[in-house]
Scaffold this active site. Sequence first.
Site, short mmCIF file in Angstrom:
data_model
loop_
_atom_site.label_atom_id
_atom_site.label_comp_id
_atom_site.label_asym_id
_atom_site.label_seq_id
_atom_site.Cartn_x
_atom_site.Cartn_y
_atom_site.Cartn_z
N GLY A 270 31.06 133.88 -56.39
CA GLY A 270 31.17 133.63 -57.82
C GLY A 270 32.46 134.14 -58.41
N ARG B 148 24.95 119.00 -46.77
CA ARG B 148 23.76 118.17 -46.92
C ARG B 148 24.18 116.73 -47.24
NH1 ARG B 148 22.43 123.05 -49.24
NH2 ARG B 148 22.78 122.37 -51.38
N SER C 25 22.31 128.37 -62.97
CA SER C 25 23.45 127.46 -62.86
C SER C 25 23.10 126.12 -62.22
CB SER C 25 24.56 128.13 -62.03
OG SER C 25 24.10 128.43 -60.73
N GLU D 38 49.33 110.36 -30.31
CA GLU D 38 50.23 109.44 -29.61
C GLU D 38 49.56 108.83 -28.39
OE1 GLU D 38 52.90 112.81 -31.20
OE2 GLU D 38 50.82 112.50 -30.59
N ALA E 255 27.68 129.53 -65.40
CA ALA E 255 26.23 129.74 -65.46
C ALA E 255 25.84 130.13 -66.87
CB ALA E 255 25.80 130.82 -64.47
N MET E 256 24.53 130.06 -67.14
CA MET E 256 24.00 130.56 -68.40
C MET E 256 24.10 132.09 -68.40
SD MET E 256 22.90 127.89 -70.18
CE MET E 256 21.59 128.46 -71.26
N ALA E 257 23.80 132.68 -69.54
CA ALA E 257 23.87 134.14 -69.65
C ALA E 257 22.90 134.82 -68.70
CB ALA E 257 23.59 134.57 -71.08
N ARG F 58 33.04 120.93 -48.06
CA ARG F 58 32.50 121.89 -47.09
C ARG F 58 32.72 121.39 -45.66
NH1 ARG F 58 26.54 123.73 -49.46
NH2 ARG F 58 27.29 124.88 -51.31
N CYS G 62 54.65 116.47 -28.96
CA CYS G 62 54.71 117.73 -28.23
C CYS G 62 55.56 117.58 -26.97
CB CYS G 62 53.31 118.21 -27.89
SG CYS G 62 52.41 117.13 -26.75
#
Length: 444
Positions: free
Chosen positions: A375, A330, A291, A174, A285-287, A307, A197
């Site tokens: 994760g 970044r 990722s 304001e 992710a892969m096994a 972020r 306020c």
Amino acid sequence: MLKNWDVGGGLSDFWAYIREPRPHRWTVWGLAIVLPLLIFYGFSKYLVPYERPKPQIIYFENWKADRSEAEIRADWVARAKETTRANAKRRAEFQRLADMMGVEYDASEAEKVTRETLGKEADAIEKKPEPPKRSTLAERAARGAAANVGCLIVKDGRVVARGWTQAGGRPHAEAMALAAAGDAAHGATAYVSLEPCAHASARGPCCADLLIAAGVARVVVAAQDPDPRTDGQGIARLRAAGIAVETGLLSGEAQAAMAPWWSRATRGRPFVTLKLATSLDGCIAMADGSSRWITGAPARAHAHLERARHGAILVGRGTFAADAPTLDVRLPGLASRSPQRLLLTHGDAPDGWTALAAPEAVDALPIDSLLVEGGAGAAAAFLAADRVDRLLLYRAPILIGAGRRALGDIGLSDLAGAHERWCPADSRMLGSDRIDVYERIRKE
């Protein structure tokens, strides 16, 4: 009479005449050829009635031998109306954006064409655009302990000034808007996303008194301030000064725009967002744990923007050990807004990190917003503790198969408990990836 004419003999004599070697034989030849052409042209140009065809545009996909002119014309009219409707909807969106930014958008000529094309149907299309779903002006405010509030000063139907909470919590929205408006604030309407306020502060006067001193005629308040130092007192002070006050306009949207502060003020804990970046089959992710990268560059840039909007960011011990994430922002110009780094672990945290033993421990931290990035164990822990208020689901158009799943056990005992917990809030494409935003349904 024609029977007495020897047409054949006359042609023979003419042919013999022009074959004899004479000084102007070739001139006669030329006249014999040109004169009939001139006579024919004269007849066709001036004596035979002839109407030039009017140029017409024909859509070849519409043309059929069995279609009449009326059918084709009706199809063209339908196409024109369809295009006009689409343009009218786009103009309504442009008008909404212009209203949000406080700029003029003159579409009078386009609206005139719409009315001429659609007739009475134009009245239904050209309704006033819906108000914005978010108090976007308030979201310009920097994150912090204070509420991020937005304020507009409107006079004679025009936005004359705008303001939002500055870094550190002061000046308030304001105060910024009134300073920008100057004398134009007298007799104007002030729109604020949070009740002005009413408590005194060494850092500046209360906003209710500033509005009274500026001579505004009307104040529209979206949400009442839950802070006990103000809670209704700002509105009461304005009304006591003879200022008309309206409340409740876009209250839910205003609360959503300042969700971190609102969560801390009403629930005593930070607002928690869980981010998941998965494949179409729900893998992160892969096994073998690799990722980088599930999603593309636009989605990752959006995640970095998230972020920057949070006070702290958290990962689990497994993700920290596997990826050694820096968790910084970044993006050009936003590196200074990298959030505080938290580690969900029962052990000690490395330098620059803060250890968190359980999701509930986040309540005691001096932050208003937390972004949980993974994760699977950390995500499941916060969901099981019912500490997630907002879910960001980034999905890439890929299939992994035997990869690592996005979630572990979240304590769900039956499917009935999984329903009516989340509502969709937004969905859009980020390059080839899609982000879906869900908000927790709470009855408190």
